[in-house]
Design an enzyme around this catalytic site. Structure first.
Site, PDB file in Angstrom:
ATOM      1  N   PHE A 148      12.471 -20.665 -83.795  1.00  0.00           N
ATOM      2  CA  PHE A 148      12.339 -21.805 -84.680  1.00  0.00           C
ATOM      3  C   PHE A 148      13.734 -22.368 -84.948  1.00  0.00           C
ATOM      4  O   PHE A 148      14.735 -21.706 -84.700  1.00  0.00           O
ATOM      5  CB  PHE A 148      11.686 -21.398 -86.006  1.00  0.00           C
ATOM      6  CG  PHE A 148      10.265 -20.940 -85.872  1.00  0.00           C
ATOM      7  CD1 PHE A 148       9.404 -21.509 -84.950  1.00  0.00           C
ATOM      8  CD2 PHE A 148       9.781 -19.939 -86.687  1.00  0.00           C
ATOM      9  CE1 PHE A 148       8.085 -21.090 -84.833  1.00  0.00           C
ATOM     10  CE2 PHE A 148       8.468 -19.504 -86.583  1.00  0.00           C
ATOM     11  CZ  PHE A 148       7.618 -20.082 -85.654  1.00  0.00           C
ATOM     12  N   ALA A 149      13.765 -23.566 -85.524  1.00  0.00           N
ATOM     13  CA  ALA A 149      15.068 -24.115 -85.876  1.00  0.00           C
ATOM     14  C   ALA A 149      15.825 -23.141 -86.767  1.00  0.00           C
ATOM     15  O   ALA A 149      17.022 -22.928 -86.599  1.00  0.00           O
ATOM     16  CB  ALA A 149      14.904 -25.462 -86.578  1.00  0.00           C
ATOM     17  N   GLU A 150      15.113 -22.535 -87.739  1.00  0.00           N
ATOM     18  CA  GLU A 150      15.738 -21.515 -88.571  1.00  0.00           C
ATOM     19  C   GLU A 150      14.774 -20.392 -88.911  1.00  0.00           C
ATOM     20  O   GLU A 150      13.569 -20.632 -89.100  1.00  0.00           O
ATOM     21  CB  GLU A 150      16.266 -22.096 -89.891  1.00  0.00           C
ATOM     22  CG  GLU A 150      17.655 -22.673 -89.813  1.00  0.00           C
ATOM     23  CD  GLU A 150      17.655 -24.062 -89.217  1.00  0.00           C
ATOM     24  OE1 GLU A 150      18.683 -24.472 -88.626  1.00  0.00           O
ATOM     25  OE2 GLU A 150      16.621 -24.743 -89.344  1.00  0.00           O
ATOM     26  N   THR A 151      15.324 -19.194 -88.981  1.00  0.00           N
ATOM     27  CA  THR A 151      14.665 -18.045 -89.589  1.00  0.00           C
ATOM     28  C   THR A 151      15.418 -17.730 -90.875  1.00  0.00           C
ATOM     29  O   THR A 151      16.642 -17.594 -90.868  1.00  0.00           O
ATOM     30  CB  THR A 151      14.691 -16.825 -88.655  1.00  0.00           C
ATOM     31  OG1 THR A 151      13.917 -17.114 -87.486  1.00  0.00           O
ATOM     32  CG2 THR A 151      14.106 -15.597 -89.346  1.00  0.00           C
ATOM     33  N   HIS A 165      15.097 -27.052 -95.135  1.00  0.00           N
ATOM     34  CA  HIS A 165      13.659 -26.835 -94.936  1.00  0.00           C
ATOM     35  C   HIS A 165      13.307 -25.359 -95.002  1.00  0.00           C
ATOM     36  O   HIS A 165      12.242 -24.988 -95.519  1.00  0.00           O
ATOM     37  CB  HIS A 165      13.197 -27.472 -93.615  1.00  0.00           C
ATOM     38  CG  HIS A 165      13.319 -26.595 -92.415  1.00  0.00           C
ATOM     39  ND1 HIS A 165      14.482 -26.483 -91.680  1.00  0.00           N
ATOM     40  CD2 HIS A 165      12.418 -25.758 -91.822  1.00  0.00           C
ATOM     41  CE1 HIS A 165      14.292 -25.632 -90.684  1.00  0.00           C
ATOM     42  NE2 HIS A 165      13.048 -25.178 -90.744  1.00  0.00           N
TER      43      HIS A 165
END
Length: 268
Positions: free
Chosen positions: A46-49, A78
């Site tokens: 994902f874009a971020e964890t 987000h």
């Protein structure tokens, strides 16, 4: 499988699954080694964890760190909203709590609080300075009319209208070669006050679907230009997402719903 980590997949800034921006939220009692956190971020893709550990200092409820598929980053809006949703919607300790706070390593104390059927997250407002960057403008395309930059890698490119934003086809590989930068492209919106797209190829994300940190960067600019502190925004990625925006002193408040898509256990 000696380590089991509670895991949530949340779509932030979306009332329904499959919209907004995806984040993995993982809650631990203590920190795993950094190299393991990087590998988990790459596994999730994902874009971020977001990783949460109870804050032992008493300054906040939890510590919070964010990892892209390639590295740790300084700020992510987000995934912070998704982390707040995970605790406020799924953790018994916060069932009746109006808010939750996070201590971060490079962005201070962040807060997520309930707002109607959704939430709002407070991020530090990021100051900008007028600049020129012809090479980046050429790689983004579309002839931006203004460029604003800060000292942490955020770069704001202002265009005439929403059509110009939607038509962008950047050279992602060449942008990545410029270094660890976030390229925020923005303009007045057709149905919202502002519209944007955000490109982060150096961090393994060609286009980020809905970016809180980018709005912490662009909201101060738009508040001055629009002459008001509250307005609406849309990030025109393929997934898309709506945000409410408010500048309040040194903080930017970004509002929107979240949808839990997966809840389970990550085995390591």
């Amino acid at each position: 499988m000696s380590v089991q980590i509670p895991y949530w997949h949340v779509d932030a800034f979306s009332a329904e699954p499959l919209g907004g921006n995806q984040a993995a939220v993982m809650v631990r009692d203590d920190w795993l080694p950094d190299e393991v956190l990087v590998k988990i971020g790459a596994e999730n893709m994902f874009a971020e964890t977001a990783f949460l550990v109870r804050d032992a200092t008493g300054e906040a409820d939890y510590e919070l760190r964010w990892f892209t598929p390639t590295s740790e980053i300084k700020l992510c809006g987000h995934a912070t909203l998704a982390s707040g949703h995970t605790l406020l919607a799924h953790h018994a300790d916060f069932a009746d709590a109006p808010r939750v706070t996070f201590r971060t390593r490079q962005s201070g104390i962040l807060e997520v609080r309930r707002l109607g059927e959704g939430y709002e997250v407070a991020l530090p407002a990021i100051a900008t300075q007028r600049a020129e960057w012809d090479e980046a403008c050429a790689l983004l395309g579309g002839n931006p009319v203004e460029v604003w930059r800060d000292t942490t890698g955020y770069n704001l490119f202002v265009y005439d209208d929403e059509a110009a934003i939607r038509a962008l086809e950047p050279d992602h590989r060449a942008l990545a070669a410029l270094g660890d930068h976030v390229f925020v492209c923005t303009a007045p919106g057709d149905e919202t006050d502002i519209v944007s797209r955000v490109f982060v190829p150096a961090y393994g994300i060609d286009e980020d679907p809905v970016t809180g940190g980018a709005h912490a960067f662009s909201v101060p600019y738009w508040a001055q230009r629009l002459g008001r502190d509250s307005f609406s925004a849309y990030q025109a990625s393929a997934r898309g997402g709506h945000l409410s925006c408010r500048l309040e002193g040194p903080r930017v408040w970004l509002g929107g719903p979240c949808a839990t898509v997966v809840e389970g256990t990550f085995f390591l």
